[in-house]
Design a protein around this motif. Structure first.
Motif, PDB file in Angstrom:
ATOM      1  N   MET A  19     -87.706  36.691  58.727  1.00  0.00           N
ATOM      2  CA  MET A  19     -89.022  36.899  59.356  1.00  0.00           C
ATOM      3  C   MET A  19     -90.153  36.242  58.587  1.00  0.00           C
ATOM      4  O   MET A  19     -91.235  36.040  59.131  1.00  0.00           O
ATOM      5  CB  MET A  19     -89.284  38.402  59.499  1.00  0.00           C
ATOM      6  CG  MET A  19     -88.453  39.048  60.600  1.00  0.00           C
ATOM      7  SD  MET A  19     -88.894  40.781  60.894  1.00  0.00           S
ATOM      8  CE  MET A  19     -88.175  41.542  59.449  1.00  0.00           C
ATOM      9  N   ARG A  20     -89.939  35.903  57.319  1.00  0.00           N
ATOM     10  CA  ARG A  20     -90.990  35.250  56.550  1.00  0.00           C
ATOM     11  C   ARG A  20     -90.965  33.729  56.665  1.00  0.00           C
ATOM     12  O   ARG A  20     -91.866  33.075  56.154  1.00  0.00           O
ATOM     13  CB  ARG A  20     -90.863  35.654  55.087  1.00  0.00           C
ATOM     14  CG  ARG A  20     -91.299  37.080  54.809  1.00  0.00           C
ATOM     15  CD  ARG A  20     -91.116  37.443  53.354  1.00  0.00           C
ATOM     16  NE  ARG A  20     -91.597  38.790  53.083  1.00  0.00           N
ATOM     17  CZ  ARG A  20     -91.470  39.412  51.917  1.00  0.00           C
ATOM     18  NH1 ARG A  20     -90.856  38.794  50.910  1.00  0.00           N
ATOM     19  NH2 ARG A  20     -91.939  40.634  51.753  1.00  0.00           N
ATOM     20  N   ARG A  21     -89.954  33.191  57.290  1.00  0.00           N
ATOM     21  CA  ARG A  21     -89.875  31.742  57.419  1.00  0.00           C
ATOM     22  C   ARG A  21     -90.861  31.229  58.460  1.00  0.00           C
ATOM     23  O   ARG A  21     -91.383  31.975  59.294  1.00  0.00           O
ATOM     24  CB  ARG A  21     -88.455  31.333  57.804  1.00  0.00           C
ATOM     25  CG  ARG A  21     -87.399  31.666  56.763  1.00  0.00           C
ATOM     26  CD  ARG A  21     -86.026  31.283  57.272  1.00  0.00           C
ATOM     27  NE  ARG A  21     -84.964  31.719  56.369  1.00  0.00           N
ATOM     28  CZ  ARG A  21     -83.663  31.627  56.658  1.00  0.00           C
ATOM     29  NH1 ARG A  21     -83.278  31.110  57.813  1.00  0.00           N
ATOM     30  NH2 ARG A  21     -82.773  32.056  55.784  1.00  0.00           N
ATOM     31  N   LYS A  22     -91.058  29.949  58.406  1.00  0.00           N
ATOM     32  CA  LYS A  22     -91.888  29.303  59.430  1.00  0.00           C
ATOM     33  C   LYS A  22     -91.126  29.249  60.735  1.00  0.00           C
ATOM     34  O   LYS A  22     -89.912  29.050  60.758  1.00  0.00           O
ATOM     35  CB  LYS A  22     -92.277  27.901  58.980  1.00  0.00           C
ATOM     36  CG  LYS A  22     -93.168  27.875  57.747  1.00  0.00           C
ATOM     37  CD  LYS A  22     -93.540  26.446  57.388  1.00  0.00           C
ATOM     38  CE  LYS A  22     -94.442  26.407  56.157  1.00  0.00           C
ATOM     39  NZ  LYS A  22     -94.813  25.017  55.787  1.00  0.00           N
ATOM     40  N   LEU A  23     -91.856  29.416  61.806  1.00  0.00           N
ATOM     41  CA  LEU A  23     -91.245  29.464  63.129  1.00  0.00           C
ATOM     42  C   LEU A  23     -91.432  28.173  63.916  1.00  0.00           C
ATOM     43  O   LEU A  23     -91.046  28.113  65.091  1.00  0.00           O
ATOM     44  CB  LEU A  23     -91.822  30.641  63.934  1.00  0.00           C
ATOM     45  CG  LEU A  23     -91.673  32.014  63.259  1.00  0.00           C
ATOM     46  CD1 LEU A  23     -92.336  33.087  64.110  1.00  0.00           C
ATOM     47  CD2 LEU A  23     -90.209  32.347  63.001  1.00  0.00           C
ATOM     48  N   GLY A  24     -91.976  27.160  63.315  1.00  0.00           N
ATOM     49  CA  GLY A  24     -92.178  25.882  64.003  1.00  0.00           C
ATOM     50  C   GLY A  24     -93.424  25.860  64.855  1.00  0.00           C
ATOM     51  O   GLY A  24     -94.246  24.956  64.741  1.00  0.00           O
ATOM     52  N   LYS A  25     -93.589  26.853  65.697  1.00  0.00           N
ATOM     53  CA  LYS A  25     -94.762  27.000  66.557  1.00  0.00           C
ATOM     54  C   LYS A  25     -94.880  28.456  66.939  1.00  0.00           C
ATOM     55  O   LYS A  25     -93.957  29.252  66.711  1.00  0.00           O
ATOM     56  CB  LYS A  25     -94.633  26.119  67.796  1.00  0.00           C
ATOM     57  CG  LYS A  25     -93.480  26.519  68.697  1.00  0.00           C
ATOM     58  CD  LYS A  25     -93.439  25.652  69.947  1.00  0.00           C
ATOM     59  CE  LYS A  25     -92.317  26.095  70.898  1.00  0.00           C
ATOM     60  NZ  LYS A  25     -92.297  25.280  72.127  1.00  0.00           N
ATOM     61  N   PRO A  26     -95.972  28.884  67.522  1.00  0.00           N
ATOM     62  CA  PRO A  26     -96.098  30.274  67.954  1.00  0.00           C
ATOM     63  C   PRO A  26     -95.004  30.643  68.956  1.00  0.00           C
ATOM     64  O   PRO A  26     -94.700  29.863  69.881  1.00  0.00           O
ATOM     65  CB  PRO A  26     -97.497  30.350  68.572  1.00  0.00           C
ATOM     66  CG  PRO A  26     -98.248  29.243  67.908  1.00  0.00           C
ATOM     67  CD  PRO A  26     -97.260  28.154  67.685  1.00  0.00           C
ATOM     68  N   ARG A  27     -94.434  31.831  68.775  1.00  0.00           N
ATOM     69  CA  ARG A  27     -93.335  32.284  69.613  1.00  0.00           C
ATOM     70  C   ARG A  27     -93.752  33.498  70.426  1.00  0.00           C
ATOM     71  O   ARG A  27     -94.454  34.390  69.939  1.00  0.00           O
ATOM     72  CB  ARG A  27     -92.122  32.646  68.746  1.00  0.00           C
ATOM     73  CG  ARG A  27     -91.624  31.482  67.898  1.00  0.00           C
ATOM     74  CD  ARG A  27     -91.139  30.323  68.760  1.00  0.00           C
ATOM     75  NE  ARG A  27     -90.700  29.179  67.953  1.00  0.00           N
ATOM     76  CZ  ARG A  27     -90.164  28.076  68.458  1.00  0.00           C
ATOM     77  NH1 ARG A  27     -89.990  27.951  69.769  1.00  0.00           N
ATOM     78  NH2 ARG A  27     -89.806  27.084  67.672  1.00  0.00           N
TER      79      ARG A  27
END
Length: 495
Positions: free
Chosen positions: A236-244
């Motif tokens: 959950m702390r990683r980057k998600l690339g873009k808003p999800r």
């Protein structure tokens, strides 16, 4: 007299034994002080000690006086009597007290004694004149403890100069602490001497010393549960690339859609710290705004849509400050809430274009958006959210009607061309009551064949009353289950 005369005015002659005994008995009451013994030929110290040692069963022990001897009380012949003892008969040793070299009184007494004290024999004639009285030893002054340089007892050189080459064997100190070679540099004095290990008896080989057991190492190992929680937090702390966008859906009411939306936002927000929002997109008076967020104002999505054009033209911090006036916040600040409108007539204004504009605006300010969808799968806003969502979360409880409705909704989505969303969906089963639920295992096996993953969250009494949801009031088991469930939802997007 000085011992050179016998008491009859004649020169001293070798007196027989009984004369010496009579003289000692006659003069015994004159003085209680120890009497000076006549000078004897010097003998080496070691030989002196050997002569004075009483030997049991040997001639070294003196014979007792016979009181019926007819020679007692008679005048000796002119030439005197011949001695009745062997010429090499040793004298009987005078018993003495054991010497304590550590007694301060002995140190003061040793200073007042002559360099070579003479030992008195029981058969020696007593002197006529009494020796000078011995002064009592002065009170010992406070002296610092003697430093022997180590923890061992004093050696032979520390004994008084009494003519003995070594201390008597009968009073020799015990070999509890045997002498050892002095270290190169003497250690500083210690208040408490260190404990020395016992030494083996002389002539006997020392027993082998087994090595001391190594100190037990205490290793802390994470359990599988803790390992899973650490992994969930890391995801959950990683980057998600873009808003999800996470869409929580089930046409059946009472299947914990609102509860799941709030707790998913609270869990992700507690880990990420910011950028999480829960949106109530129910066209029929949803309750998300009442159960989550602080009631610092009564603004809903209706007020946001009234100023949507002006807010869309802002950027950066100005946009965040302006949008914050229309959002509610959780009590711990971990997530924001966009409340739904309570008036049912407002649902007609949520067309496809409006829902997309609101979705795009929220993506500019937040990283994770959890949407609580309505119950009408035919409504425009419901279908718009499904097309815009990145992750579908099917909420259900272990009841047949709830499972039947969820299964039917998946069929509708597949028929509408959203089979990829269904295959990547996550089924979230909430336990509405404690104890064993007979249908839970059947539901897990069934939805595992239709969705990517199945997550189960336990019953928690803090959610039973239906009031405001506080993440901190949940039991530890419930929070851990939601950490795993939220990580499963975001795992496909974590970089």
């Amino acid at each position: 007299m000085d011992g050179t005369e016998t008491g009859w005015g004649r020169p001293a002659e070798p007196a027989p034994r009984w004369r010496a005994l009579l003289d000692r008995a006659r003069h015994a009451g004159r003085s209680e002080e120890p009497e000076e013994a006549p000078k004897q030929p010097e003998t080496p110290p070691q030989q002196q000690w050997n002569q004075q040692l009483p030997t049991r069963g040997s001639a070294a022990v003196g014979r007792p006086v016979n009181p019926l001897d007819p020679r007692q009380g008679q005048q000796p012949p002119p030439g005197g009597y011949e001695p009745q003892r062997p010429p090499a008969e040793p004298q009987r040793a005078v018993p003495q007290r054991p010497i304590n070299p550590l007694d301060p009184r002995w140190q003061s007494r040793r200073e007042n004694e002559p360099a070579s004290p003479q030992q008195h024999s029981f058969f020696d004639p007593a002197p006529r004149s009494a020796p000078p009285p011995v002064q009592p030893p002065p009170a010992p002054a406070a002296q610092p403890p003697r430093d022997y340089g180590s923890a061992y007892p004093p050696s032979v050189r520390d004994y008084p100069a009494n003519g003995y080459a070594q201390p008597p064997a009968a009073y020799a100190p015990q070999q509890a602490y045997p002498p050892a070679p002095a270290p190169p540099q003497p250690a500083p004095p210690q208040t408490v001497p260190p404990q020395m290990p016992p030494q083996p008896a002389p002539g006997r080989a020392p027993a082998p010393v087994s090595p001391a057991p190594a100190a037990a190492r205490i290793e802390w190992r994470q359990t599988r549960s803790e390992d899973g929680l650490d992994r969930a937090v890391a995801i959950m702390r990683r980057k998600l690339g873009k808003p999800r966008v996470l869409a929580f859906a089930n046409p059946k009411g009472g299947v914990h859609k609102t509860t799941a939306t709030v707790l998913a936002a609270a869990t992700v927000g507690s880990v990420r710290g910011r950028g999480v929002l829960a949106w109530d997109d129910n066209e029929l008076r949803g309750t998300l705004g009442l159960r989550a967020g602080s009631a610092r104002h009564a603004r809903t999505i209706k007020h946001l849509l009234a100023d949507l054009m002006r807010i869309e033209s802002l950027h950066g911090d100005a946009l965040l400050q302006e949008l914050d006036a229309y959002l509610r916040h959780a009590s711990d600040g971990s997530y924001d809430v966009l409340a739904g409108e309570e008036n049912p007539r407002f649902a007609a204004r949520l067309d496809q274009d409006t829902v997309r504009r609101v979705m795009d605006l929220l993506r500019r300010t937040h990283d994770v958006i959890c949407v609580d969808t309505g119950n009408n799968v035919e409504s425009v806003n419901w279908q718009t959210v499904m097309r815009s969502a990145d992750q579908l979360v099917i909420t259900t409880v272990p009841r047949e009607d709830a499972a039947f409705t969820a299964d039917w909704m998946l069929d509708v989505l597949e028929e509408g061309g959203q089979g990829a969303m269904v295959a990547n969906a996550v089924t979230l089963i909430s336990c509405p009551s404690p104890g064993n639920l007979p249908l839970l295992e059947d539901f897990k096996r069934h939805f595992a064949t239709r969705t990517r993953a199945v997550a189960v969250v336990p019953y928690d009494p803090a959610l039973e009353v239906g009031s405001s949801i506080e993440y901190a009031d949940l039991q530890q088991e419930t929070r851990q289950a939601w950490l795993r469930a939220a990580s499963v939802m975001l795992e496909p997007f974590a970089e």
